[in-house]
Design a protein around this motif. Structure first.
Motif, PDB file in Angstrom:
ATOM      1  N   UNK A 106      -1.997   8.073   5.380  1.00 46.20           N
ATOM      2  CA  UNK A 106      -0.480   7.574   5.326  1.00 46.20           C
ATOM      3  C   UNK A 106       0.177   8.894   4.952  1.00 46.20           C
ATOM      4  N   UNK A 129       0.915  -1.220  -0.031  1.00 43.75           N
ATOM      5  CA  UNK A 129       0.066  -0.154   0.016  1.00 43.75           C
ATOM      6  C   UNK A 129       1.089   1.428   0.013  1.00 43.75           C
ATOM      7  N   UNK A 131       3.246   0.392   2.882  1.00 42.90           N
ATOM      8  CA  UNK A 131       2.879  -0.458   3.974  1.00 42.90           C
ATOM      9  C   UNK A 131       2.055  -1.680   3.421  1.00 42.90           C
ATOM     10  N   UNK A 132       2.157  -2.834   4.207  1.00 38.12           N
ATOM     11  CA  UNK A 132       1.490  -4.113   3.776  1.00 38.12           C
ATOM     12  C   UNK A 132       0.240  -3.885   4.357  1.00 38.12           C
ATOM     13  N   UNK A 133      -0.606  -4.859   3.832  1.00 41.31           N
ATOM     14  CA  UNK A 133      -1.975  -4.977   4.447  1.00 41.31           C
ATOM     15  C   UNK A 133      -1.915  -5.358   5.683  1.00 41.31           C
ATOM     16  N   UNK A 152      -6.571   2.034  17.721  1.00 42.54           N
ATOM     17  CA  UNK A 152      -8.030   2.234  18.721  1.00 42.54           C
ATOM     18  C   UNK A 152      -7.823   1.707  20.035  1.00 42.54           C
ATOM     19  N   UNK A 171      -4.413  -0.179  12.604  1.00 45.10           N
ATOM     20  CA  UNK A 171      -5.709  -0.063  13.112  1.00 45.10           C
ATOM     21  C   UNK A 171      -5.895  -0.393  14.497  1.00 45.10           C
ATOM     22  N   UNK A 172      -5.699  -1.581  14.701  1.00 43.52           N
ATOM     23  CA  UNK A 172      -5.955  -2.093  15.933  1.00 43.52           C
ATOM     24  C   UNK A 172      -5.133  -1.407  17.362  1.00 43.52           C
ATOM     25  N   UNK A 193     -14.806   2.760  15.880  1.00 45.59           N
ATOM     26  CA  UNK A 193     -14.707   3.016  14.609  1.00 45.59           C
ATOM     27  C   UNK A 193     -13.654   4.110  14.235  1.00 45.59           C
ATOM     28  N   UNK A 194     -13.222   3.831  12.926  1.00 53.75           N
ATOM     29  CA  UNK A 194     -12.182   4.738  12.563  1.00 53.75           C
ATOM     30  C   UNK A 194     -13.014   5.878  11.672  1.00 53.75           C
ATOM     31  N   UNK A 201     -16.070   4.120   9.820  1.00 55.52           N
ATOM     32  CA  UNK A 201     -15.863   2.852   9.459  1.00 55.52           C
ATOM     33  C   UNK A 201     -15.236   1.911  10.776  1.00 55.52           C
ATOM     34  N   UNK A 202     -15.893   0.704  10.793  1.00 54.56           N
ATOM     35  CA  UNK A 202     -15.302  -0.092  11.844  1.00 54.56           C
ATOM     36  C   UNK A 202     -14.132  -1.054  11.285  1.00 54.56           C
ATOM     37  N   UNK A 203     -13.212  -1.557  11.780  1.00 56.03           N
ATOM     38  CA  UNK A 203     -12.009  -2.272  11.476  1.00 56.03           C
ATOM     39  C   UNK A 203     -12.500  -3.477  10.638  1.00 56.03           C
ATOM     40  N   UNK A 216      -1.194  -2.669   8.025  1.00 61.43           N
ATOM     41  CA  UNK A 216      -2.457  -1.525   8.217  1.00 61.43           C
ATOM     42  C   UNK A 216      -3.421  -1.953   8.926  1.00 61.43           C
ATOM     43  N   UNK A 217      -3.707  -3.325   9.206  1.00 63.79           N
ATOM     44  CA  UNK A 217      -4.799  -3.902  10.030  1.00 63.79           C
ATOM     45  C   UNK A 217      -4.136  -3.851  11.376  1.00 63.79           C
ATOM     46  N   UNK A 252      -2.830   5.663   1.671  1.00 62.70           N
ATOM     47  CA  UNK A 252      -4.067   5.397   2.361  1.00 62.70           C
ATOM     48  C   UNK A 252      -4.715   6.690   2.830  1.00 62.70           C
ATOM     49  N   UNK A 253      -5.862   6.851   2.580  1.00 60.41           N
ATOM     50  CA  UNK A 253      -6.418   7.957   3.170  1.00 60.41           C
ATOM     51  C   UNK A 253      -7.877   7.548   3.643  1.00 60.41           C
ATOM     52  N   UNK A 254      -8.530   8.340   4.428  1.00 58.35           N
ATOM     53  CA  UNK A 254      -9.662   7.725   4.780  1.00 58.35           C
ATOM     54  C   UNK A 254     -10.516   8.728   5.420  1.00 58.35           C
ATOM     55  N   UNK A 290      -8.091   8.557   8.371  1.00 54.85           N
ATOM     56  CA  UNK A 290      -6.976   7.837   8.169  1.00 54.85           C
ATOM     57  C   UNK A 290      -6.191   8.638   6.956  1.00 54.85           C
TER      58      UNK A 290
END
Lengths: 508, 263
Positions: B226, A195, B232-234, B245, B241-242, B220-221, A204-206, B237-238, A198-200, B224
Motif C-alpha cells: 500500500x 487498514x 483502506x477498508x478490508x 488477479x 485483490x480480485x 496467488x498473490x 498466498x491465495x485470496x 482490500x479484497x 499493507x505489505x506482503x 503487495x
C-alpha cells in the motif's frame, strides 16, 4: 544461522515457541522512558526490543520542508548494528527507508497534523533487538509514544502481521517462522479497522489472505487493549489521591493553576463523580438518565469507545474552529506558566480581549445557557456542604458565590465595552478559580458520562457552559480547556493525559 | 512524485469518478495502450521497454559472477534498482534515489523474488564460492503515471529474454535464464470510494492511496504494497485483490505467454 527445523508447527498445533496459530507473542510496554523526548515508549514483543522517541510538534528544518497547512510527519526506522545476528551496517538501508515510508503513511490518517502548520512531528524508532515483526512492533510502540507526547490523534494505530508457515496461516511470526515460512503479511489498522499499512511477500491465495485478515483483526484488538491499558495505567490517578491534590494545590497558591485539573485522568474523574453521586442521590435523580448511566457505565468498554471515536471523527470537523482557538490558548498558556505573574496578568488581559472579540458573535445563544449552567453550578457547590471530607470547599464556597455574582455583573459591563478588564478579580480569585475548577471537573465528569449515553442535548450544554466560562476569565478558561477536550472518545486517552504529563513536569 | 494539481482538476476527476468515468474516457478496469518490446539493448543480457500510454520504462538485465550470500550458498543473487531519471519528469532530480524509487524497486524485487520467477538454484556456479548475480536496472524514461506496473512488466519481460553469458566466463554455452513464473504487478488507485487500474499521472496525484498487488499465474498473490497516506477498508482490500488477479491474468496472456513460447 540455524538450519531449518523439521517442523515449524508440531502435530498438536503448537508452534516452536509454544503458541497456537492465533496467538501473539507476549508484549511488554513502558511509557515515558526518555526524559528529553516529548513522548517515548519502550516495547518488547517476543524477543523484539524497540525504543521510540517522539519530538514535536516543533519547528520544521529545513524550512522548505515545512507545510503551510499542516505539520510534516517524519518517521525514521533505524536498526542498531547489533540488533541482528550478522552486524548490520549502520545508517539507513534501502529496507529501512522503505519501512520508514510505509510506517509514516500508516500514521498519517490518524495524526491531526492540520492542527500544527509549519511544524514537524518526528518519530524516531530504534530497533535494539530484532526478531521478526520489527516494523509492526515499531508501529505499536510509536502509537504509544505519540500519545505520550500529546500529539492529537483520531485514535491509536495497532499493527500485527500474519504469515503462512508449514502451509498454515498463523499470527505474528517469530524469527524462525519468518525465515522459513512461506509468506509474511504485515498490516496496520486504526481502531475502527481501517487498514493504514499493507505489505506482503510470499505466496498466498485470496482465500488465505481473507483468513489471515481475520487473525490480524483479532491480534490487533488484543494489542489495542494492551496499549489502552498501558496508557490508562500511566495517566490515571488513583481515586484516593484526588483530595490531596486539591489541598496541595490550594496551599501552593496560584503558581500551578492547571496542574490539578489536568492531572485528573478522565476515568478517575468519572469514578470520583460516581462516589459523589451516590451521596447526592436526590439531586441526581432529578435527571434519571444521568443516574442510570452513572450506576451502569462507569468505565466505558472497548466497543463503546469505538463508537465514540466514530462520533468524534464526525464532530471534529464541526468543532474545528473552536479547536483552533484552544490550540492558540494552549500555547499561550504554556508560555504564561513560565512567566512572572505581572506579565501573566498583562498577557491574559490581551487574551481576554481577543476571546471576547471572537466570542461576541456567539454570545447571544450562550446567554441562554448561562443561567442554566450557573444554577447547576450553584447546585453542585451546595451539595458539597454535606460532605465531611470537603470542608475546604465550604469556606471558599461563600466567596465563590460572591464571585459568581460579581462576574455576572462584570460580564455585563464587558459586553458593553470590550476594554474593561477583570484583572483585579483574576489575581484575587486564582485560588478560588482552582477550587471551582475542581468542582467543575466533577460536574463535567457527569456530563461526560451522559455524553457516552448518546444523549444529544447534554454534550451541547456542556460545550455551551464551557464557552461561557471562557468569557468569565481567561485563566479559568485555559485551565478548563483540556477538560473540554477530554469529553470525547480517544482524546481521553491520547491528548489529555500527556498534557498532564508534560505540563506537570515542566511546571515543577 | 505527487505533482501539484489544481483544485479544479481534482474536483473534475472526482466528479467524473462519481459518474463512473475517467479523464481519458477509460473504464475503471481498463489499461491505457500497452506496448512491450524486448531485446532493445543488445549490450544487455536481457532488456525490455514498456510503453503504457505516455509512460515509458526501460529495463536492462546484466549478469555478473560474484559470491553468494552466506545464508544461501547455492543460490544466485537478484539485485533490483530503479532510477527516477530526471529526464522522465520535471519533478525528478539527480542524486541518490528517493524513498519512492527505493520503495518501487523493492516492490518489483519482491514480486520477482517471492513468486520464484527466476530459478535461482540454477544460477549457482560453485556452491559457496561463485554464483551469477542478476542486476535488474529499471530506468524510467517518461513518467505519465503508473510507472510501477510498467516496471514490473518490463522487468519480467527482460528476464524472460535474458541469456546467461556462460561463454564469456568460459562456462560452456550461453543458455536462456531459467524462469519458473511470470508475476504481474497491478496497481489500483483509490479515488473516492472507487478503485481504478492503471492510474494516469493526474489520477495518481489526486488519489488517496495506491495499492500494488503482484500475482502469479496460479492466481496467488506474491507481493503487495500500500502506497499513500489514506486508509483502506478490508472490503476494498479484497476487492482490489480480485481485480488485480483478473487484470494480471489478462496481461500475462496477452504479453508474456507469447514470449515464453518463443524461447
Amino acid at each position: 544461522m540455524s538450519d531449518k527445523p523439521e517442523k515449524l508447527i508440531a502435530d498438536d498445533g503448537l508452534r516452536l515457541d509454544g503458541r497456537r496459530a492465533d496467538e501473539i507473542r507476549p508484549m511488554k510496554i513502558e511509557i515515558g522512558v526518555l526524559s528529553r523526548a516529548d513522548g517515548s515508549c519502550y516495547l518488547e514483543w517476543g524477543r523484539n526490543k524497540i525504543l521510540v522517541g517522539v519530538f514535536g510538534p516543533r519547528e520544521a528544518h529545513p524550512r522548505r520542508s515545512q507545510r503551510a497547512d499542516s505539520a510534516v510527519i517524519r518517521y525514521r526506522y533505524n536498526m542498531a548494528s547489533f540488533s541482528v545476528e550478522d552486524r548490520a551496517r549502520p545508517g539507513p538501508s534501502r529496507r529501512s527507508i522503505e519501512i520508514s515510508k510505509v510506517s509514516r503513511e500508516a500514521f498519517e490518517p490518524v495524526i491531526m497534523a492540520e492542527m500544527f502548520p509549519k511544524t514537524a512531528i518526528d518519530i524516531f524508532v530504534e530497533v535494539l533487538q530484532a526478531d521478526a515483526g520489527t516494523r509492526t512492533a515499531a508501529i505499536n510502540a510509536s502509537s504509544i509514544a505519540l500519545a505520550d507526547a500529546g500529539i492529537p490523534m483520531k485514535g491509536l494505530i495497532t499493527s500485527c502481521a500474519f504469515g503462512k508457515v508449514d502451509g498454515q496461516i498463523v499470527l505474528d511470526l517469530n524469527k524462525e517462522e519468518d525465515n522459513y515460512g512461506e509468506a509474511d503479511f504485515p498490516v496496520a489498522m486504526t481502531q475502527d479497522g481501517e487498514i493504514t499499512l499493507v505489505q506482503m511477500d510470499g505466496h498466498l491465495t485470496p482465500e488465505e489472505i481473507k483468513k489471515g485478515m481475520e487473525l490480524v483483526k483479532k491480534g490487533c484488538k488484543e494489542i489495542l487493549e494492551i496499549q489502552q491499558a498501558v496508557l490508562r495505567k500511566k495517566f490515571e490517578t488513583p481515586v484516593d489521591e484526588i483530595p490531596e491534590v486539591a489541598t496541595g494545590a490550594e496551599k501552593e497558591g496560584g503558581k500551578e493553576e492547571a496542574v490539578p485539573a489536568s492531572e485528573l485522568a478522565p476515568e478517575v474523574v468519572v469514578e470520583e463523580a460516581f462516589e459523589e453521586a451516590e451521596e447526592l442521590g436526590a439531586e441526581i435523580s432529578e435527571e434519571p438518565s444521568e443516574a442510570d448511566i452513572l450506576s451502569s457505565e462507569v468505565v466505558p468498554d472497548f466497543e463503546e469507545e469505538l463508537e465514540e471515536d466514530i462520533e468524534l471523527e464526525e464532530d471534529i470537523e464541526e468543532e474545528f474552529e473552536t479547536e483552533e482557538e484552544f490550540e492558540a490558548e494552549e500555547e499561550e498558556f504554556e508560555e504564561e506558566a513560565l512567566e512572572e505573574e505581572a506579565e501573566f496578568e498583562a498577557e491574559s488581559e490581551e487574551d481576554l480581549e481577543e476571546d471576547l472579540e471572537e466570542d461576541l458573535g456567539e454570545e447571544l445563544e450562550e446567554e441562554e445557557f448561562e443561567e442554566e449552567a450557573l444554577e447547576e453550578e450553584a447546585e453542585f457547590e451546595a451539595s458539597f456542604e454535606g460532605t465531611p471530607e470537603l470542608k475546604e470547599f465550604e469556606e471558599i464556597e461563600a466567596r465563590l458565590e460572591k464571585e459568581t455574582a460579581s462576574r455576572e455583573a462584570e460580564e455585563e459591563i464587558e459586553l458593553g465595552s470590550e476594554t474593561e478588564e477583570p484583572s483585579e478579580e483574576e489575581t484575587s480569585s486564582e485560588e478560588e478559580a482552582e477550587v471551582e475548577e475542581e468542582v467543575e471537573v466533577e460536574e463535567e465528569a457527569e456530563v461526560e458520562e451522559t455524553t457516552a449515553s448518546e444523549e444529544a442535548i447534554e454534550p451541547e450544554r456542556e460545550a455551551e457552559s464551557e464557552a461561557e466560562t471562557t468569557e468569565v476569565s481567561t485563566e479559568e478558561a485555559e485551565a478548563e480547556e483540556p477538560e473540554e477536550e477530554k469529553s470525547e472518545g480517544p482524546w481521553k486517552v491520547v491528548k489529555d493525559p500527556s498534557e498532564a504529563g508534560t505540563r506537570g513536569e515542566k511546571d515543577e | 512524485m505527487s505533482e501539484i494539481i489544481a483544485t479544479l482538476k481534482k474536483d473534475y476527476i472526482y466528479s467524473l469518478m462519481v459518474k463512473e468515468k475517467r479523464q481519458d474516457g477509460r473504464g475503471f478496469k481498463e489499461f491505457r495502450d500497452l506496448k512491450l518490446e524486448t531485446n532493445v539493448i543488445s549490450k544487455a543480457e536481457g532488456s525490455a521497454k514498456v510503453t503504457l500510454g505516455n509512460t515509458q520504462v526501460l529495463v536492462g538485465v546484466k549478469l555478473q559472477t560474484g559470491t553468494p550470500f552466506p545464508d544461501s550458498q547455492d543460490e544466485g543473487v537478484i539485485i533490483t534498482n530503479l532510477e527516477l531519471n530526471p529526464i522522465a519528469s520535471p519533478e525528478f532530480e539527480p542524486g541518490p534515489p528517493r524513498e519512492e524509487a527505493i520503495e518501487m524497486a523493492r516492490v518489483v524485487d519482491r514480486g520477482i523474488r517471492e513468486s520464484g520467477a527466476i530459478d535461482i538454484k540454477k544460477l549457482c556456479i560453485t556452491v559457496g564460492e561463485s554464483v551469477w548475480i542478476v542486476f535488474i536496472d529499471i530506468h524510467i524514461l517518461n513518467d505519465d503515471g503508473n510507472i510501477i506496473d510498467a516496471s514490473c512488466l518490463a522487468a519480467i519481460a527482460a528476464l524472460m529474454t535474458t541469456v546467461v553469458p556462460n561463454e564469456q566466463q568460459g562456462l560452456g554455452e550461453n543458455v536462456p535464464l531459467a524462469m519458473k513464473e511470470m508475476p504481474v504487478g497491478i496497481t489500483l488507485a483509490k479515488i473516492g470510494s472507487k478503485l481504478m487500474v492503471d492510474p494516469s499521472l493526474d489520477e495518481e496525484a489526486v488519489c488517496e492511496t495506491k495499492l500494488t498487488i503482484v500475482s502469479s499465474s496460479d492466481g496467488s498473490v506474491a507481493g503487495m504494497q500500500k502506497m499513500g497516506p489514506a486508509p483502506l477498508t478490508e472490503a476494498e482490500l479484497f476487492e482490489a485483490i480480485d481485480l488485480a488477479i483478473e487484470k494480471a491474468t489478462e496481461i500475462r496472456e496477452l504479453y508474456l505467454e507469447g514470449l515464453a513460447k518463443s524461447e
